[in-house]
Design a protein around this motif. Sequence first.
Motif, mmCIF file in Angstrom:
data_model
loop_
_atom_site.group_PDB
_atom_site.id
_atom_site.type_symbol
_atom_site.label_atom_id
_atom_site.label_comp_id
_atom_site.label_asym_id
_atom_site.label_seq_id
_atom_site.Cartn_x
_atom_site.Cartn_y
_atom_site.Cartn_z
ATOM 1 N N TYR A 147 0.863 -1.186 0.000
ATOM 2 C CA TYR A 147 0.000 0.000 0.000
ATOM 3 C C TYR A 147 0.898 1.234 0.000
ATOM 4 O O TYR A 147 1.349 1.698 1.044
ATOM 5 C CB TYR A 147 -0.915 -0.009 1.217
ATOM 6 N N LEU A 148 1.140 1.743 -1.220
ATOM 7 C CA LEU A 148 2.074 2.858 -1.380
ATOM 8 C C LEU A 148 1.567 3.842 -2.429
ATOM 9 O O LEU A 148 0.538 3.626 -3.075
ATOM 10 C CB LEU A 148 3.455 2.324 -1.805
ATOM 11 N N ASN A 149 2.354 4.883 -2.601
ATOM 12 C CA ASN A 149 2.135 5.870 -3.663
ATOM 13 C C ASN A 149 2.994 5.452 -4.860
ATOM 14 O O ASN A 149 4.209 5.332 -4.734
ATOM 15 C CB ASN A 149 2.548 7.247 -3.153
ATOM 16 N N TYR A 150 2.383 5.223 -6.029
ATOM 17 C CA TYR A 150 3.103 4.693 -7.187
ATOM 18 C C TYR A 150 3.095 5.686 -8.352
ATOM 19 O O TYR A 150 2.088 6.368 -8.588
ATOM 20 C CB TYR A 150 2.465 3.391 -7.665
ATOM 21 N N PRO A 151 4.187 5.745 -9.133
ATOM 22 C CA PRO A 151 4.207 6.592 -10.332
ATOM 23 C C PRO A 151 3.603 5.876 -11.543
ATOM 24 O O PRO A 151 3.676 4.645 -11.663
ATOM 25 C CB PRO A 151 5.707 6.846 -10.548
ATOM 26 N N ILE A 152 3.017 6.643 -12.423
ATOM 27 C CA ILE A 152 2.510 6.144 -13.706
ATOM 28 C C ILE A 152 3.085 7.031 -14.804
ATOM 29 O O ILE A 152 3.042 8.259 -14.708
ATOM 30 C CB ILE A 152 0.970 6.170 -13.754
ATOM 31 N N TYR A 153 3.596 6.417 -15.861
ATOM 32 C CA TYR A 153 4.200 7.152 -16.973
ATOM 33 C C TYR A 153 3.410 6.876 -18.248
ATOM 34 O O TYR A 153 2.913 5.767 -18.459
ATOM 35 C CB TYR A 153 5.665 6.725 -17.177
ATOM 36 N N VAL A 154 3.316 7.885 -19.096
ATOM 37 C CA VAL A 154 2.616 7.709 -20.367
ATOM 38 C C VAL A 154 3.323 8.490 -21.463
ATOM 39 O O VAL A 154 3.852 9.584 -21.232
ATOM 40 C CB VAL A 154 1.129 8.156 -20.264
ATOM 41 N N GLY A 155 3.361 7.901 -22.639
ATOM 42 C CA GLY A 155 3.859 8.586 -23.831
ATOM 43 C C GLY A 155 2.838 8.403 -24.945
ATOM 44 O O GLY A 155 2.257 7.324 -25.084
ATOM 45 N N ALA A 156 2.582 9.462 -25.695
ATOM 46 C CA ALA A 156 1.578 9.383 -26.760
ATOM 47 C C ALA A 156 2.044 10.175 -27.970
ATOM 48 O O ALA A 156 2.677 11.223 -27.831
ATOM 49 C CB ALA A 156 0.227 9.915 -26.273
ATOM 50 N N ASN A 157 1.768 9.654 -29.139
ATOM 51 C CA ASN A 157 2.134 10.354 -30.366
ATOM 52 C C ASN A 157 0.935 10.480 -31.293
ATOM 53 O O ASN A 157 -0.029 9.718 -31.227
ATOM 54 C CB ASN A 157 3.290 9.639 -31.086
ATOM 55 N N ARG A 158 1.031 11.487 -32.120
ATOM 56 C CA ARG A 158 0.038 11.693 -33.172
ATOM 57 C C ARG A 158 0.817 11.887 -34.464
ATOM 58 O O ARG A 158 1.796 12.640 -34.511
ATOM 59 C CB ARG A 158 -0.861 12.888 -32.879
ATOM 60 N N GLY A 159 0.389 11.195 -35.519
ATOM 61 C CA GLY A 159 1.086 11.303 -36.801
ATOM 62 C C GLY A 159 2.252 10.334 -36.934
ATOM 63 O O GLY A 159 2.653 9.675 -35.980
ATOM 64 N N ARG A 160 2.797 10.287 -38.130
ATOM 65 C CA ARG A 160 3.907 9.383 -38.439
ATOM 66 C C ARG A 160 5.224 9.924 -37.888
ATOM 67 O O ARG A 160 5.372 11.119 -37.661
ATOM 68 C CB ARG A 160 4.014 9.183 -39.956
ATOM 69 N N GLY A 161 6.190 9.027 -37.722
ATOM 70 C CA GLY A 161 7.501 9.411 -37.253
ATOM 71 C C GLY A 161 8.365 9.969 -38.373
ATOM 72 O O GLY A 161 8.032 9.882 -39.557
ATOM 73 N N GLN A 162 9.491 10.538 -37.976
ATOM 74 C CA GLN A 162 10.430 11.113 -38.952
ATOM 75 C C GLN A 162 11.576 10.156 -39.276
ATOM 76 O O GLN A 162 12.245 10.300 -40.288
ATOM 77 C CB GLN A 162 11.014 12.427 -38.407
ATOM 78 N N VAL A 163 11.795 9.192 -38.399
ATOM 79 C CA VAL A 163 12.897 8.249 -38.584
ATOM 80 C C VAL A 163 12.381 6.843 -38.301
ATOM 81 O O VAL A 163 11.631 6.631 -37.344
ATOM 82 C CB VAL A 163 14.069 8.564 -37.623
ATOM 83 N N TYR A 164 12.804 5.880 -39.149
ATOM 84 C CA TYR A 164 12.500 4.482 -38.881
ATOM 85 C C TYR A 164 13.546 3.920 -37.917
ATOM 86 O O TYR A 164 14.639 4.470 -37.799
ATOM 87 C CB TYR A 164 12.502 3.683 -40.188
ATOM 88 N N PRO A 165 13.230 2.831 -37.209
ATOM 89 C CA PRO A 165 14.214 2.248 -36.282
ATOM 90 C C PRO A 165 15.541 1.886 -36.940
ATOM 91 O O PRO A 165 16.571 1.833 -36.273
ATOM 92 C CB PRO A 165 13.500 0.988 -35.770
ATOM 93 N N SER A 166 15.532 1.659 -38.252
ATOM 94 C CA SER A 166 16.762 1.350 -38.980
ATOM 95 C C SER A 166 17.665 2.579 -39.130
ATOM 96 O O SER A 166 18.826 2.467 -39.526
ATOM 97 C CB SER A 166 16.411 0.813 -40.374
ATOM 98 N N GLY A 167 17.116 3.764 -38.812
ATOM 99 C CA GLY A 167 17.869 5.011 -38.971
ATOM 100 C C GLY A 167 17.535 5.735 -40.253
ATOM 101 O O GLY A 167 17.942 6.879 -40.463
ATOM 102 N N GLU A 168 16.786 5.082 -41.125
ATOM 103 C CA GLU A 168 16.402 5.684 -42.410
ATOM 104 C C GLU A 168 15.292 6.711 -42.204
ATOM 105 O O GLU A 168 14.387 6.527 -41.383
ATOM 106 C CB GLU A 168 15.912 4.579 -43.352
ATOM 107 N N LYS A 169 15.380 7.823 -42.926
ATOM 108 C CA LYS A 169 14.354 8.857 -42.830
ATOM 109 C C LYS A 169 13.057 8.397 -43.481
ATOM 110 O O LYS A 169 13.071 7.704 -44.504
ATOM 111 C CB LYS A 169 14.814 10.136 -43.539
ATOM 112 N N SER A 170 11.928 8.783 -42.892
ATOM 113 C CA SER A 170 10.649 8.617 -43.568
ATOM 114 C C SER A 170 10.428 9.831 -44.463
ATOM 115 O O SER A 170 11.233 10.759 -44.470
ATOM 116 C CB SER A 170 9.518 8.499 -42.535
ATOM 117 N N ASN A 171 9.321 9.839 -45.194
ATOM 118 C CA ASN A 171 9.025 11.005 -46.037
ATOM 119 C C ASN A 171 8.243 12.062 -45.259
ATOM 120 O O ASN A 171 7.668 12.973 -45.847
ATOM 121 C CB ASN A 171 8.250 10.582 -47.297
ATOM 122 N N ASN A 172 8.236 11.927 -43.921
ATOM 123 C CA ASN A 172 7.526 12.884 -43.074
ATOM 124 C C ASN A 172 8.512 13.762 -42.314
ATOM 125 O O ASN A 172 8.355 14.035 -41.133
ATOM 126 C CB ASN A 172 6.608 12.142 -42.097
#
Length: 289
Positions: A147-172
Amino acid sequence: MVNAYPVFAQQAYDNPREATGRIVCANCHLAQKPTEIEVPQAVLPDTVFETVVSIPYDTSVKQVTASGAPGPLNVGAVLVLPEGFKLAPKERISNEIKEKTKGVFIQPYSKTRPNILVVGPILGDKNREIVFPILSPDPAQDKSVHYLNYPIYVGANRGRGQVYPSGEKSNNTVFTSTVAGKIQSIEAGDKGKTNVIIVKSVGGEAVSQLIPAGLKVSVKTGDVIKADQALTYDPNVGGFGQTETEIILQNANRVKGMIAFFFTVTIAQILLVLKKKQFEKVQAAEMNF
């Protein structure tokens, strides 16, 4: 959809939240945008509650899709809960929450991390608020939970990314010149792409740079440019944001004890007031006598 977020993160990272606190979606979604989260201040053990993630953006804007055509923005989110908290089972979810989450597929990040939930990509114009049905843990059943005080984290995005995980640029994203020189010509290519021919300032060699479909060229023939200078306008209208909050896992016995304490104090104060008035009446009677 198979190669869309958050699958990229699930495939590449065991934990989407890095040691620095940054959520890995920021590696590909480079622009910063606001994200909001709403949770109860406290919850009881083994209870289903709502966590609402808000992803605000202008629904009138369009993004550049992979084909180069304009399209609506998608949204996605990663919710990092304390260990022991997890997605509520369907049979525990109320009809009211089911209605709020209709058409939204939420899943655990992985089998080993059921406390981390992901959703998306889904259409943003109908899902700027995403409701996560969460089941709180019971310390009586799980001794690792307290019974404690706990943190909650959130990340959210809208739209396409600028870089793919491979490091290659997207067209955005903005495309820049690889060399310094002078724009010799700008030619239309196949499938909406554009060829920018640059004569290098050193050596005079002509270099061709291919601009993906959907991007608007910001330079013109005859311009003298530097290396890494932008050749296109920035098409990105989306972005990523993260925030955090806290939640208390409350012991029901503590709540009952607190209520009993307040009730006792209230009764004691009432009795004290009555006793004081009784004493004042006795004093007044003695003075009159």
